[in-house]
Scaffold this motif. Structure first.
Motif, PDB file in Angstrom:
ATOM      1  N   LEU A  45      37.632 -25.392  42.662  1.00 41.84           N
ATOM      2  CA  LEU A  45      37.816 -26.836  42.732  1.00 41.84           C
ATOM      3  C   LEU A  45      36.471 -27.550  42.690  1.00 41.84           C
ATOM      4  O   LEU A  45      36.323 -28.580  42.029  1.00 41.84           O
ATOM      5  CB  LEU A  45      38.588 -27.213  43.997  1.00 41.84           C
ATOM      6  CG  LEU A  45      38.868 -28.689  44.208  1.00 41.84           C
ATOM      7  CD1 LEU A  45      39.611 -29.292  43.014  1.00 41.84           C
ATOM      8  CD2 LEU A  45      39.652 -28.914  45.483  1.00 41.84           C
ATOM      9  N   SER A  46      35.498 -27.009  43.370  1.00 43.84           N
ATOM     10  CA  SER A  46      34.160 -27.588  43.349  1.00 43.84           C
ATOM     11  C   SER A  46      33.592 -27.610  41.929  1.00 43.84           C
ATOM     12  O   SER A  46      33.002 -28.609  41.497  1.00 43.84           O
ATOM     13  CB  SER A  46      33.237 -26.796  44.280  1.00 43.84           C
ATOM     14  OG  SER A  46      31.944 -27.327  44.255  1.00 43.84           O
ATOM     15  N   ARG A  51      32.374 -30.707  36.923  1.00 43.70           N
ATOM     16  CA  ARG A  51      32.614 -30.983  35.494  1.00 43.70           C
ATOM     17  C   ARG A  51      33.133 -32.405  35.295  1.00 43.70           C
ATOM     18  O   ARG A  51      32.739 -33.094  34.345  1.00 43.70           O
ATOM     19  CB  ARG A  51      33.602 -29.980  34.915  1.00 43.70           C
ATOM     20  CG  ARG A  51      33.005 -28.586  34.729  1.00 43.70           C
ATOM     21  CD  ARG A  51      33.994 -27.576  34.216  1.00 43.70           C
ATOM     22  NE  ARG A  51      34.667 -28.040  33.009  1.00 43.70           N
ATOM     23  CZ  ARG A  51      35.769 -27.485  32.514  1.00 43.70           C
ATOM     24  NH1 ARG A  51      36.330 -26.461  33.127  1.00 43.70           N
ATOM     25  NH2 ARG A  51      36.321 -27.943  31.407  1.00 43.70           N
ATOM     26  N   LEU A  52      33.988 -32.848  36.189  1.00 48.24           N
ATOM     27  CA  LEU A  52      34.506 -34.206  36.113  1.00 48.24           C
ATOM     28  C   LEU A  52      33.389 -35.223  36.303  1.00 48.24           C
ATOM     29  O   LEU A  52      33.297 -36.213  35.565  1.00 48.24           O
ATOM     30  CB  LEU A  52      35.600 -34.415  37.162  1.00 48.24           C
ATOM     31  CG  LEU A  52      36.246 -35.795  37.218  1.00 48.24           C
ATOM     32  CD1 LEU A  52      36.917 -36.136  35.889  1.00 48.24           C
ATOM     33  CD2 LEU A  52      37.246 -35.862  38.347  1.00 48.24           C
ATOM     34  N   ASP A  54      30.241 -34.786  35.609  1.00 46.66           N
ATOM     35  CA  ASP A  54      29.424 -34.755  34.388  1.00 46.66           C
ATOM     36  C   ASP A  54      30.095 -35.539  33.263  1.00 46.66           C
ATOM     37  O   ASP A  54      29.436 -36.318  32.563  1.00 46.66           O
ATOM     38  CB  ASP A  54      29.182 -33.310  33.938  1.00 46.66           C
ATOM     39  CG  ASP A  54      28.292 -32.541  34.897  1.00 46.66           C
ATOM     40  OD1 ASP A  54      27.581 -33.179  35.717  1.00 46.66           O
ATOM     41  OD2 ASP A  54      28.303 -31.296  34.830  1.00 46.66           O
ATOM     42  N   ALA A  55      31.394 -35.347  33.093  1.00 42.13           N
ATOM     43  CA  ALA A  55      32.121 -36.048  32.035  1.00 42.13           C
ATOM     44  C   ALA A  55      32.110 -37.557  32.277  1.00 42.13           C
ATOM     45  O   ALA A  55      31.922 -38.341  31.345  1.00 42.13           O
ATOM     46  CB  ALA A  55      33.556 -35.536  31.948  1.00 42.13           C
ATOM     47  N   GLU A  56      32.275 -37.972  33.518  1.00 40.37           N
ATOM     48  CA  GLU A  56      32.245 -39.402  33.832  1.00 40.37           C
ATOM     49  C   GLU A  56      30.860 -39.986  33.609  1.00 40.37           C
ATOM     50  O   GLU A  56      30.730 -41.115  33.132  1.00 40.37           O
ATOM     51  CB  GLU A  56      32.704 -39.643  35.271  1.00 40.37           C
ATOM     52  CG  GLU A  56      34.185 -39.442  35.478  1.00 40.37           C
ATOM     53  CD  GLU A  56      34.601 -39.617  36.912  1.00 40.37           C
ATOM     54  OE1 GLU A  56      33.747 -39.514  37.840  1.00 40.37           O
ATOM     55  OE2 GLU A  56      35.791 -39.867  37.151  1.00 40.37           O
ATOM     56  N   ALA A  57      29.828 -39.227  33.953  1.00 40.63           N
ATOM     57  CA  ALA A  57      28.464 -39.711  33.742  1.00 40.63           C
ATOM     58  C   ALA A  57      28.159 -39.895  32.262  1.00 40.63           C
ATOM     59  O   ALA A  57      27.529 -40.877  31.851  1.00 40.63           O
ATOM     60  CB  ALA A  57      27.462 -38.743  34.389  1.00 40.63           C
ATOM     61  N   LYS A  58      28.635 -38.960  31.439  1.00 36.32           N
ATOM     62  CA  LYS A  58      28.426 -39.066  29.990  1.00 36.32           C
ATOM     63  C   LYS A  58      29.175 -40.273  29.428  1.00 36.32           C
ATOM     64  O   LYS A  58      28.666 -40.994  28.596  1.00 36.32           O
ATOM     65  CB  LYS A  58      28.882 -37.793  29.295  1.00 36.32           C
ATOM     66  CG  LYS A  58      27.983 -36.608  29.526  1.00 36.32           C
ATOM     67  CD  LYS A  58      28.526 -35.360  28.869  1.00 36.32           C
ATOM     68  CE  LYS A  58      27.699 -34.157  29.251  1.00 36.32           C
ATOM     69  NZ  LYS A  58      28.271 -32.909  28.728  1.00 36.32           N
ATOM     70  N   THR A  59      30.399 -40.468  29.893  1.00 34.83           N
ATOM     71  CA  THR A  59      31.222 -41.588  29.430  1.00 34.83           C
ATOM     72  C   THR A  59      30.616 -42.919  29.861  1.00 34.83           C
ATOM     73  O   THR A  59      30.606 -43.880  29.101  1.00 34.83           O
ATOM     74  CB  THR A  59      32.660 -41.478  29.951  1.00 34.83           C
ATOM     75  OG1 THR A  59      33.192 -40.218  29.537  1.00 34.83           O
ATOM     76  CG2 THR A  59      33.527 -42.581  29.426  1.00 34.83           C
ATOM     77  N   ALA A  60      30.100 -42.982  31.075  1.00 28.48           N
ATOM     78  CA  ALA A  60      29.536 -44.224  31.600  1.00 28.48           C
ATOM     79  C   ALA A  60      28.283 -44.613  30.824  1.00 28.48           C
ATOM     80  O   ALA A  60      28.001 -45.801  30.641  1.00 28.48           O
ATOM     81  CB  ALA A  60      29.201 -44.066  33.089  1.00 28.48           C
TER      82      ALA A  60
END
Length: 64
Positions: A45-46, A51-52, A54-60
């Motif tokens: 889960l960690s 990964r989530l 990282d994906a949000e940071a890339k999207t932002a």
């Protein structure tokens, strides 16, 4: 059909929220295995949360 149906649903939702927030209810739920808090987050889960993030940071940072 009864015109008060929406009002009854709203009242029911408020009652459920009130009861769920009650200290006695919280204390009872903590005794049930499904509601116990884990001391540590499982590694899998960690990793997924990382990964989530990282994906949000890339999207932002991406232009729209």
């Amino acid at each position: 059909m009864n015109g008060n149906n929406g009002n009854r649903r709203g009242e029911l939702a408020n009652d459920i929220r009130r009861q769920a927030g009650n200290e006695a209810t919280k204390r009872f739920l903590r005794t049930l295995p499904g509601f116990r808090l884990e001391k540590e987050v499982p590694r899998r889960l960690s990793d997924l949360l990382d990964r989530l993030d990282d994906a949000e940071a890339k999207t932002a940072g991406a232009p729209r």
